[in-house]
Design a protein around this motif. Structure first.
Motif: not given
Length: 625
Positions: A6-28
């Motif tokens: 549960a703790l891991n679900d509430n605090h995603p790891g660095p790999d997933r965070f970077e993936l989401d950021q990459t998607r947002r940058d691409r959309k932008h």
């Protein structure tokens, strides 16, 4: 364990965070690129719209600039050619001036026609009110001019021109006597057509620039044919712009001859395209044509040879200058003969504006027109080859049959040529052909009338070759060739499609256009063939009046330089001069021989020994005193 997940679900790891950021940058970035693209496209659209508006606004100016640059370049080339050698560039200069005149004329008439009519209206009213007196003054002046011209020309070149002039009068009288409606003849088309033909012949055959221009044009045609025969038919298309010159000539005949628009257009079209294609220029109006107009359409076809089939005749060795001249001269005289042999008794329905309406050709560009022209030439070449083979084979069979029949009467030399030589000899002599050559020209006329002009020109080319070889004129009492003058007259007299073999094709062409006029077309066809043949004879008369063999003037110098210096005596110039001398010599008996053209007896004797003519006994010529 569950608490850690549960703790891991509430605090995603660095790999997933970077993936989401990459998607947002691409959309932008994509949104930014799309926005910029829309801005650029809008900008380009605005610029393109402005450019289109500017181009549309200044389209006329751009067109003028483009054609102005091309015209300036062409004129620069013409000026340079004239500056280098004006004598050599004179034909190009004349053609350029004529083209500029027609273009300026069309432009002025299209833009200022109403003003020009207003400007000329006082003169027109004056002519209308005084036309009855003026026409007699004009005709009297023209007749006196011709009479005085004939007097001075005869004094300069001899009496042979008078024979041709007399033949012209005889043909006109015969046409009038056998006219369909002699009392309905309007003499303006007759005299206007013959006069226009005479004027064209005078400008071409008797003026330096005119002769040079047609000699130059003939050389260009001959040079073009040496490169290829296949593309020759491309020159004349189907739409209005391709027949530009045909309509100019048609307008000229409409004004001078006074023929109807449909007759004038078809007559002018026959100069460029065949007698089966020319009626298609006014296809929509033949159904309303009068019988006199139908007769004129067929007559002009029989009396002319189209420019797109001159190639085979030139390849035979016939003079391209005379062929081109005859092709142009034939149009007005054919209309004159047609209106004399079948005068107009109805009111033509076709107006000038109607006759100017044309179908647009289906060729969309130059390459497609060339392709279609090359394809069309296949049938033309095949038609010529098949006709030559068929008619020459038929001629050989006819001669064999006549020889077999003549052998029954101890006359095995009976042939088609001999029969024609007696039938058509009076006609050839009236054209101004030397009496000695009139039988040979009569044979050629027989070939053309009963077979086709291809056969006639093929036989004429053989006679020309024999003359150029400068061999004996008579072999075993049989004449081998003719004089240059006789060849020239024959070239004009044979220049026409009028033959029995072409009669059916001409009838089928018109009936395919207007089938319900079949009876009228068949009724006028026979007279049209006769009229077309007589038109060619009249053209031969005009050629006889206007032709002047250059060697006749310098024969004294040629004889002096050749006979006195021991040079070869079988050259073309010497043979031509000897032919002229022998034809003009009067021989009464032994010792009573008078040379023609003020030549000496020694020159006459040398010529007689050179050519060995059957009409003069060389032993009758006394030695020079």
């Amino acid at each position: 364990m569950h608490e850690e997940e549960a703790l891991n679900d509430n605090h995603p790891g660095p790999d997933r965070f970077e993936l989401d950021q990459t998607r947002r940058d691409r959309k932008h970035r994509n949104a930014t690129y799309a926005k910029r693209r829309r801005i650029v496209l809008k900008y380009l659209e605005r610029k393109h719209g402005r450019f289109q508006d500017f181009s549309q606004k200044h389209k006329t100016s751009f067109r003028y600039i483009f054609w102005g640059i091309l015209l300036a370049g062409y004129l620069a080339v013409v000026i340079a050619a004239c500056a280098l050698n004006f004598h050599r560039a004179l034909p190009l200069f004349v053609i350029t001036v004529a083209a500029i005149f027609f273009v300026v004329w069309d432009h002025c008439m299209a833009k200022y026609e109403h003003r020009i009519k207003e400007l000329l209206s006082p003169g027109r009213r004056f002519l209308d009110s005084h036309w009855f007196c003026l026409k007699w003054v004009i005709w009297s002046s023209l007749i006196l001019g011709v009479v005085f011209w004939l007097i001075f020309d005869t004094a300069k070149l001899g009496q042979r021109q008078l024979v041709s002039f007399g033949g012209l009068l005889v043909y006109v009288i015969l046409l009038f006597l056998f006219s369909k409606h002699p009392t309905k003849v309007r003499w303006r088309p007759v005299l206007g057509g013959i006069g226009l033909q005479f004027l064209l012949g005078l400008l071409i055959l008797r003026t330096g620039p005119g002769l040079m221009a047609f000699q130059w044009l003939g050389k260009q045609v001959q040079t073009f044919l040496e490169h290829t025969d296949a593309g020759a038919s491309f020159v004349f298309g189907e739409n209005y712009t391709d027949h530009y010159l045909a309509f100019k000539i048609g307008w000229l005949m409409l004004v001078t001859v006074g023929s109807s628009p449909i007759e004038s257009v078809v007559a002018a079209g026959n100069i460029f395209i065949g007698y089966t294609e020319a009626p298609l220029l006014v296809e929509g109006y033949i159904k309303d044509a009068t019988r006199s107009e139908l007769h004129a359409i067929m007559t002009t076809g029989f009396a002319t040879i189209a420019g797109n089939v001159l190639g085979p005749y030139i390849s035979f060795g016939i003079s391209p200058t005379h062929l081109l001249t005859a092709s142009v001269m034939s149009a007005p005289v054919s209309l004159a003969v047609a209106k004399l042999f079948w005068p107009e008794t109805e009111t033509p329905k076709t107006t000038v504006k109607d006759a100017m309406k044309m179908e647009i050709g289906d060729s969309r560009n130059l390459l497609e027109a060339i392709s279609q022209g090359a394809s069309a030439s296949i049938s033309l070449v095949a038609h010529i080859a098949v006709n030559l083979i068929a008619f020459l084979a038929l001629l050989s069979f006819v001669n064999s049959a006549l020889s077999w029949f003549g052998n029954m009467l101890d006359y095995p030399q009976l042939s088609f040529e001999i029969i024609c030589s007696y039938i058509f000899m009076p006609f050839s002599f009236m054209m101004g052909v030397d009496w000695q050559d009139s039988f040979m020209v009569a044979k050629l006329i027989g070939y053309k009338t009963f077979f086709t002009e291809f056969v006639a020109y093929e036989r004429l080319s053989k006679l020309v070759d024999l003359r150029k070889e400068a061999g004996p004129k008579f072999v075993d009492g049989v004449q081998q060739y003719m004089s240059i003058r006789s060849e020239t007259i024959a070239t004009y007299a044979l220049c026409g499609f009028g033959s029995i073999s072409s009669l059916g094709l001409a009838i089928n062409t018109l009936t395919n256009i207007a089938d319900f006029r079949r009876d009228d077309i068949a009724a006028v066809a026979g007279r049209a063939l006769i009229a077309g043949t007589i038109s060619s004879f009249i053209m031969g008369c005009i050629a006889g009046i206007l032709s002047s063999t250059p060697v006749d003037i310098n024969c004294h110098h040629i004889f002096e330089n050749t006979f006195a210096s021991g040079l070869p005596q079988n050259t073309t110039d010497v043979v031509s001069c000897c032919q002229s001398l022998l034809s003009s010599t009067v021989a009464v008996g032994p010792g009573e021989v008078i040379p023609g053209g003020y030549h000496s007896l020694s020159s006459l004797k040398t010529c007689c020994e050179l050519l060995k003519p059957s009409t003069l006994n060389c032993t009758w010529i006394p030695d020079q005193l």
